[in-house]
Design an enzyme around this catalytic site. Structure first.
Site, PDB file in Angstrom:
ATOM      1  N   HIS A  12       0.826  -1.212   0.000  1.00 24.25           N
ATOM      2  CA  HIS A  12       0.000   0.000   0.000  1.00 24.25           C
ATOM      3  C   HIS A  12       0.864   1.268   0.000  1.00 24.25           C
ATOM      4  O   HIS A  12       0.496   2.276   0.593  1.00 24.25           O
ATOM      5  CB  HIS A  12      -0.968  -0.008   1.197  1.00 24.25           C
ATOM      6  CG  HIS A  12      -0.309  -0.002   2.549  1.00 24.25           C
ATOM      7  ND1 HIS A  12      -0.730  -0.800   3.580  1.00 24.25           N
ATOM      8  CD2 HIS A  12       0.720   0.722   3.056  1.00 24.25           C
ATOM      9  CE1 HIS A  12       0.007  -0.576   4.656  1.00 24.25           C
ATOM     10  NE2 HIS A  12       0.887   0.358   4.348  1.00 24.25           N
ATOM     11  N   HIS A  59      -1.937   4.679  10.120  1.00 25.96           N
ATOM     12  CA  HIS A  59      -0.698   5.466  10.144  1.00 25.96           C
ATOM     13  C   HIS A  59      -0.861   6.776  10.914  1.00 25.96           C
ATOM     14  O   HIS A  59      -0.434   7.839  10.472  1.00 25.96           O
ATOM     15  CB  HIS A  59      -0.234   5.751   8.722  1.00 25.96           C
ATOM     16  CG  HIS A  59       0.176   4.546   7.943  1.00 25.96           C
ATOM     17  ND1 HIS A  59      -0.739   3.697   7.346  1.00 25.96           N
ATOM     18  CD2 HIS A  59       1.406   4.029   7.669  1.00 25.96           C
ATOM     19  CE1 HIS A  59      -0.091   2.720   6.727  1.00 25.96           C
ATOM     20  NE2 HIS A  59       1.208   2.902   6.900  1.00 25.96           N
ATOM     21  N   HIS A 193      10.963  -2.982   3.869  1.00 23.61           N
ATOM     22  CA  HIS A 193      11.372  -1.596   3.662  1.00 23.61           C
ATOM     23  C   HIS A 193      11.627  -0.942   5.014  1.00 23.61           C
ATOM     24  O   HIS A 193      11.071  -1.333   6.033  1.00 23.61           O
ATOM     25  CB  HIS A 193      10.334  -0.794   2.869  1.00 23.61           C
ATOM     26  CG  HIS A 193       8.994  -0.623   3.506  1.00 23.61           C
ATOM     27  ND1 HIS A 193       8.148  -1.667   3.815  1.00 23.61           N
ATOM     28  CD2 HIS A 193       8.312   0.500   3.856  1.00 23.61           C
ATOM     29  CE1 HIS A 193       7.021  -1.205   4.324  1.00 23.61           C
ATOM     30  NE2 HIS A 193       7.095   0.115   4.378  1.00 23.61           N
ATOM     31  N   GLU A 240       5.024  -4.843   8.431  1.00 24.75           N
ATOM     32  CA  GLU A 240       3.658  -4.853   7.894  1.00 24.75           C
ATOM     33  C   GLU A 240       3.281  -6.190   7.266  1.00 24.75           C
ATOM     34  O   GLU A 240       2.098  -6.433   6.997  1.00 24.75           O
ATOM     35  CB  GLU A 240       3.500  -3.735   6.851  1.00 24.75           C
ATOM     36  CG  GLU A 240       3.517  -2.343   7.454  1.00 24.75           C
ATOM     37  CD  GLU A 240       3.488  -1.242   6.401  1.00 24.75           C
ATOM     38  OE1 GLU A 240       3.236  -0.089   6.771  1.00 24.75           O
ATOM     39  OE2 GLU A 240       3.730  -1.540   5.208  1.00 24.75           O
TER      40      GLU A 240
END
Length: 280
Positions: A12, A59, A193, A240
């Site tokens: 995403h 977030h 990441h 995630e």
């Protein structure tokens, strides 16, 4: 009873929104990622799900560092997009399936998951971008939704084993729902990441590919690792992958991968897309 028709897991990355807004899908940088979706669009047209349970991470939109639930479930009649930006236009509200929401909440609490129940809830790119990728031609998302949030932002973060058990419990609850609805479970985020610190830009392709394969042939593989070990292998934001794991765990038994794409980098992130269908 309700039926899970499949699970779709995808990254995403916020920059995807900018690519959509700028019609950059056929640019060389983006094309390998966007090319993963037409086969999924055809599959969605064939199986015609009625509702999507979306497992994602917030977030800082609903929850910030002062109040961070481990697990939360939306129970609102609609969910509005209030993202931080990055190019995707403001989307029409998403229609909630409150009947399924409350059924999931009751079933999960009965199985000793301590949830935050959200009767008002905003959604950000982790929720909106995957749905726009799956239904790109629609003005509004054509099916109802149930948001399920997992904390991957602030420690302590739930273990892979706990997230897998959450997914199992969600799958069992859906299968026990007195409805003829066809449910697709969507997991969003990742893959490896890290956006900050000394390892900013970190990507671990071998681990990503092994994790993706494990969702097909050994779904509990990632549960051998602690949260700290997963961060070491995937980066601080790569954790995630817990949402992918929970989404896969909703399907009991074997699956086949009808789509399996890995592409890097997108905005310093390894991006993956998988469509997993239960084996009858």
């Amino acid at each position: 009873m309700a039926k899970i028709v499949g699970s779709i897991v995808t990254s995403h990355v916020p920059a995807i929104g900018r690519a959509i807004a700028g019609n950059l899908q056929n640019e060389p940088y983006w094309k390998p990622f966007f090319d993963a979706f037409p086969p999924i669009h055809r599959w969605l047209d064939e199986v015609k799900p009625d509702v999507a349970v979306v497992v994602y991470n917030d977030h800082g939109l609903n929850f910030f560092l002062d109040k961070m639930p481990t697990f939360s479930v939306g129970a609102a009649p609609q969910y509005r997009n209030a993202d931080e930006g990055w190019g995707i236009p403001t989307l029409p509200p998403f229609t909630g399936d409150t009947e399924l929401s409350w059924h999931l909440i009751k079933q999960l609490v009965n199985k000793e998951f301590d949830l935050t129940t959200c009767q008002e809830m905003l959604v950000d790119h982790a929720f909106t971008l995957p749905l726009k990728l799956l239904w790109p031609q629609e003005g509004a998302c054509p099916i109802k939704v149930v948001p399920v949030c997992i904390n991957t932002v602030q420690f302590p973060i739930p273990s892979a084993s706990r997230c897998y058990k959450l997914g199992e419990a969600i799958g069992e609850a859906i299968s026990a729902w007195d409805s003829d609805a066809r449910v697709v479970v969507i997991g969003t985020g990742g893959l490896s990441h890290q956006l900050d610190g000394e390892r900013a830009g970190f990507i671990n392709k071998p681990f990503d590919l092994q994790f993706m394969q494990s969702l097909v042939d050994n779904p509990k593989w990632a549960t051998q690792y602690t949260v700290e070990q997963l961060v070491e292998h995937t980066g601080s934001q790569g954790i995630e992958l817990l949402m992918w794991l929970a989404a896969r765990a909703t399907i009991k038994g074997d699956v086949r991968a009808l789509q399996n794409t890995y592409h890097l980098p997108i905005s310093n992130t390894a991006a993956g897309v998988m469509l997993l269908e239960p084996v009858a």
